[in-house]
Design an enzyme around this catalytic site. Structure first.
Site, PDB file in Angstrom:
ATOM      1  N   HIS A  17      48.546  74.056  84.522  1.00  0.00           N
ATOM      2  CA  HIS A  17      48.800  72.711  85.054  1.00  0.00           C
ATOM      3  C   HIS A  17      48.603  71.658  83.954  1.00  0.00           C
ATOM      4  CE1 HIS A  17      47.382  74.377  89.190  1.00  0.00           C
ATOM      5  NE2 HIS A  17      48.662  74.106  89.326  1.00  0.00           N
ATOM      6  N   LYS A  41      44.147  73.771 105.575  1.00  0.00           N
ATOM      7  CA  LYS A  41      42.705  73.979 105.347  1.00  0.00           C
ATOM      8  C   LYS A  41      42.379  75.316 104.661  1.00  0.00           C
ATOM      9  CE  LYS A  41      40.926  71.031 109.034  1.00  0.00           C
ATOM     10  NZ  LYS A  41      41.976  70.869 110.025  1.00  0.00           N
ATOM     11  N   ARG A  91      57.398  78.831  86.385  1.00  0.00           N
ATOM     12  CA  ARG A  91      56.849  79.944  85.614  1.00  0.00           C
ATOM     13  C   ARG A  91      57.837  81.085  85.512  1.00  0.00           C
ATOM     14  NH1 ARG A  91      51.577  79.572  89.175  1.00  0.00           N
ATOM     15  NH2 ARG A  91      53.281  78.826  90.473  1.00  0.00           N
ATOM     16  N   SER A 129      46.645  79.287  90.185  1.00  0.00           N
ATOM     17  CA  SER A 129      45.332  79.027  90.807  1.00  0.00           C
ATOM     18  C   SER A 129      44.896  80.237  91.621  1.00  0.00           C
ATOM     19  CB  SER A 129      45.406  77.797  91.721  1.00  0.00           C
ATOM     20  OG  SER A 129      45.783  76.665  90.988  1.00  0.00           O
TER      21      SER A 129
HETATM   22  P1  ADP Z   1      51.882  73.985  94.965  1.00  0.00           P
HETATM   23  O1  ADP Z   1      50.884  74.402  95.969  1.00  0.00           O
HETATM   24  O2  ADP Z   1      52.622  72.734  95.279  1.00  0.00           O
HETATM   25  O3  ADP Z   1      52.786  75.099  94.453  1.00  0.00           O
HETATM   26  P2  ADP Z   1      50.322  74.240  92.556  1.00  0.00           P
HETATM   27  O4  ADP Z   1      49.074  73.483  92.328  1.00  0.00           O
HETATM   28  O5  ADP Z   1      50.199  75.697  92.724  1.00  0.00           O
HETATM   29  O6  ADP Z   1      50.994  73.522  93.762  1.00  0.00           O
HETATM   30  O7  ADP Z   1      51.364  73.936  91.403  1.00  0.00           O
HETATM   31  C1  ADP Z   1      51.897  72.665  91.200  1.00  0.00           C
HETATM   32  C2  ADP Z   1      53.089  72.789  90.295  1.00  0.00           C
HETATM   33  O8  ADP Z   1      52.664  73.289  89.041  1.00  0.00           O
HETATM   34  C3  ADP Z   1      54.174  73.745  90.794  1.00  0.00           C
HETATM   35  O9  ADP Z   1      55.433  73.229  90.410  1.00  0.00           O
HETATM   36  C4  ADP Z   1      53.881  75.023  90.044  1.00  0.00           C
HETATM   37  O10 ADP Z   1      55.056  75.799  89.871  1.00  0.00           O
HETATM   38  C5  ADP Z   1      53.390  74.449  88.721  1.00  0.00           C
HETATM   39  N1  ADP Z   1      52.504  75.372  88.015  1.00  0.00           N
HETATM   40  C6  ADP Z   1      51.446  76.031  88.523  1.00  0.00           C
HETATM   41  N2  ADP Z   1      50.876  76.806  87.566  1.00  0.00           N
HETATM   42  C7  ADP Z   1      51.618  76.628  86.437  1.00  0.00           C
HETATM   43  C8  ADP Z   1      51.569  77.180  85.100  1.00  0.00           C
HETATM   44  N3  ADP Z   1      50.677  78.091  84.756  1.00  0.00           N
HETATM   45  N4  ADP Z   1      52.468  76.740  84.196  1.00  0.00           N
HETATM   46  C9  ADP Z   1      53.415  75.846  84.565  1.00  0.00           C
HETATM   47  N5  ADP Z   1      53.537  75.314  85.804  1.00  0.00           N
HETATM   48  C10 ADP Z   1      52.654  75.699  86.727  1.00  0.00           C
END
Ligand code: ADP
Length: 161
Positions: A17, A41, A91, A129
């Site tokens: 992120h 939740k 990704r 995550s």
């Molecule tokens: P959501 O629950 O909306 O998918 P995330 O917090 O999992 O939210 O991810 C937010 C954004 O960041 C999404 O577009 C996801 O694809 C991107 N993202 C998550 N992890 C990575 C990573 N390791 N590298 C690049 N983008 C990522």
């Protein structure tokens, strides 16, 4: 002013992120990192804690970033904040279908707001995550996957669930 928004769950923020935050922040005057107040939740961390981890890890070197939480429709929030583009990270192919559907729906609801996709950097393209939480729950080494401030919080949280 050119404002971008990077929405997500950030449960918790990972180095993947942060890589997107750094790169996206150089594309706009201000980048809003918007933590979704999940209805279901199922998040490990409360919204406020997800926000505070992001603030902590962005405060050192990225100065045009604002961290907020939001609920309701993202496009409504975009209008309210005069956002011109939404940033999402891609990704792998697995992300594409989901991201494609959301981007088209957002475009339908708010034709003036673009979605911009940044490809995950190779070193973080396997980081999510969900995986971080899983590895941490078995006491695996996550030190290269998340910012330092996340590690003690993750350990504390996983020990109390
Ligand atoms: P959501 O629950 O909306 O998918 P995330 O917090 O999992 O939210 O991810 C937010 C954004 O960041 C999404 O577009 C996801 O694809 C991107 N993202 C998550 N992890 C990575 C990573 N390791 N590298 C690049 N983008 C990522």
């Amino acid at each position: 002013m050119h404002i971008g928004i990077y929405p997500g769950s950030f449960d918790p923020v990972t180095n993947g992120h942060l890589d997107i935050v750094r790169r996206a922040s150089s594309l706009c005057d201000k980048l809003i990192i918007a933590v979704a107040r999940n209805q279901d939740k199922r998040s490990l961390f409360a919204t406020e804690e997800r926000v505070s981890m992001l603030i902590e890890c962005c405060s050192d070197d990225i100065n045009n970033v604002e961290v907020v939480s939001f609920d309701g429709l993202l496009v409504d929030y975009c209008r309210q904040k005069e956002v011109s583009f939404i940033v999402r990270g891609l990704r792998a192919i697995a992300d594409f279908e989901y991201e494609h559907a959301i981007a088209l729906m957002n475009k339908k609801l708010a034709p003036d707001v673009e979605t911009v996709f940044l490809m995950a950097s190779a070193e973080y393209s396997f980081v999510s995550s969900r995986m971080v939480k899983e590895v941490a729950s078995y006491k695996g080494d996550i030190s290269s996957l998340v910012p330092d401030c996340v590690i003690p919080r993750l350990m504390k949280r996983l020990c109390s669930v």
